[in-house]
Write a protein that holds these residues in place. Structure first.
Motif, short mmCIF file in Angstrom:
data_model
loop_
_atom_site.label_atom_id
_atom_site.label_comp_id
_atom_site.label_asym_id
_atom_site.label_seq_id
_atom_site.Cartn_x
_atom_site.Cartn_y
_atom_site.Cartn_z
N MET A 1 3.77 -2.38 -2.66
CA MET A 1 4.56 -2.86 -1.56
C MET A 1 5.88 -3.43 -2.06
O MET A 1 6.93 -3.13 -1.51
N THR A 2 5.81 -4.22 -3.10
CA THR A 2 7.03 -4.81 -3.66
C THR A 2 7.94 -3.73 -4.21
O THR A 2 9.15 -3.76 -3.99
N TRP A 3 7.39 -2.77 -4.93
CA TRP A 3 8.21 -1.71 -5.51
C TRP A 3 8.90 -0.91 -4.41
O TRP A 3 10.06 -0.53 -4.55
N SER A 4 8.20 -0.66 -3.32
CA SER A 4 8.82 0.06 -2.22
C SER A 4 9.95 -0.78 -1.63
O SER A 4 11.04 -0.26 -1.37
N ARG A 5 9.73 -2.05 -1.44
CA ARG A 5 10.75 -2.94 -0.87
C ARG A 5 11.96 -3.07 -1.78
O ARG A 5 13.09 -3.17 -1.32
N LEU A 6 11.74 -3.05 -3.09
CA LEU A 6 12.84 -3.18 -4.04
C LEU A 6 13.54 -1.86 -4.32
O LEU A 6 14.53 -1.81 -5.03
N GLY A 7 13.02 -0.76 -3.76
CA GLY A 7 13.66 0.54 -3.94
C GLY A 7 13.27 1.25 -5.22
O GLY A 7 13.89 2.24 -5.59
N ILE A 8 12.22 0.79 -5.89
CA ILE A 8 11.76 1.46 -7.11
C ILE A 8 11.10 2.78 -6.74
O ILE A 8 11.20 3.76 -7.46
N HIS A 9 10.42 2.82 -5.62
CA HIS A 9 9.89 4.08 -5.09
C HIS A 9 9.90 3.99 -3.56
O HIS A 9 10.03 2.91 -3.00
N ALA A 10 9.76 5.12 -2.91
CA ALA A 10 9.73 5.17 -1.45
C ALA A 10 8.37 5.67 -1.00
O ALA A 10 8.22 6.77 -0.47
N LYS A 11 7.35 4.85 -1.24
CA LYS A 11 5.98 5.22 -0.90
C LYS A 11 5.30 4.04 -0.24
O LYS A 11 5.53 2.90 -0.62
N PRO A 12 4.43 4.32 0.72
CA PRO A 12 3.66 3.23 1.33
C PRO A 12 2.45 2.89 0.46
O PRO A 12 2.11 3.61 -0.47
N THR A 13 1.82 1.79 0.80
CA THR A 13 0.54 1.44 0.21
C THR A 13 -0.51 1.81 1.24
O THR A 13 -0.35 1.53 2.42
N ALA A 14 -1.57 2.47 0.81
CA ALA A 14 -2.60 2.91 1.75
C ALA A 14 -3.95 2.33 1.35
O ALA A 14 -4.33 2.37 0.18
N LEU A 15 -4.64 1.77 2.34
CA LEU A 15 -5.96 1.19 2.11
C LEU A 15 -6.98 1.89 2.99
O LEU A 15 -6.83 1.91 4.21
N LEU A 16 -8.00 2.46 2.38
CA LEU A 16 -9.12 3.03 3.13
C LEU A 16 -10.09 1.89 3.38
O LEU A 16 -10.78 1.44 2.46
N ASP A 17 -10.11 1.40 4.59
CA ASP A 17 -10.87 0.19 4.94
C ASP A 17 -12.31 0.53 5.29
O ASP A 17 -12.76 0.35 6.41
N THR A 18 -13.04 1.00 4.31
CA THR A 18 -14.44 1.39 4.49
C THR A 18 -15.29 0.15 4.74
O THR A 18 -15.23 -0.82 3.98
N ALA A 19 -16.06 0.19 5.81
CA ALA A 19 -16.99 -0.89 6.17
C ALA A 19 -16.29 -2.24 6.28
O ALA A 19 -16.88 -3.28 6.02
N GLY A 20 -15.00 -2.23 6.65
CA GLY A 20 -14.27 -3.47 6.85
C GLY A 20 -13.92 -4.22 5.58
O GLY A 20 -13.58 -5.41 5.64
N TYR A 21 -13.95 -3.54 4.44
CA TYR A 21 -13.71 -4.22 3.16
C TYR A 21 -12.37 -4.94 3.13
O TYR A 21 -12.27 -6.05 2.60
N TYR A 22 -11.32 -4.34 3.70
CA TYR A 22 -9.99 -4.94 3.64
C TYR A 22 -9.62 -5.74 4.89
O TYR A 22 -8.47 -6.17 5.03
#
Length: 76
Positions: free
Chosen positions: A1-22
């Motif tokens: 998330m920080t790297w995307s915000r700082l322009g180091i890369h243009a990628k989102p962070t993705a979380l597979l929230d299996t069984a409510g883990y996240y």
């Protein structure tokens, strides 16, 4: 998330929230937005879903932001 915000890369962070883990982490991020510690636009960099197909669809649909300058959170 920080790297995307700082322009180091243009990628989102993705979380597979299996069984409510996240669930608690995602609520923490939402709470940080409510309290003014995190901008809603930056919160949107973290995508989540409970099933892989939906998460992949969200990743495919995601568009990078083009404003790379740092701005303080509103009200701070």
């Amino acid at each position: 998330m920080t790297w995307s915000r700082l322009g180091i890369h243009a990628k989102p962070t993705a979380l597979l929230d299996t069984a409510g883990y996240y669930d608690h982490f995602l609520r923490f991020l939402d709470h940080a937005v409510e309290q003014g510690f995190l901008r809603a636009a930056d919160r949107a960099l973290v995508l989540s879903a409970t099933d892989p197909a939906t998460l992949l669809d969200r990743l495919r649909a995601w568009q990078p932001r083009h404003d790379r300058r740092w701005e303080p959170v509103e009200g701070s």
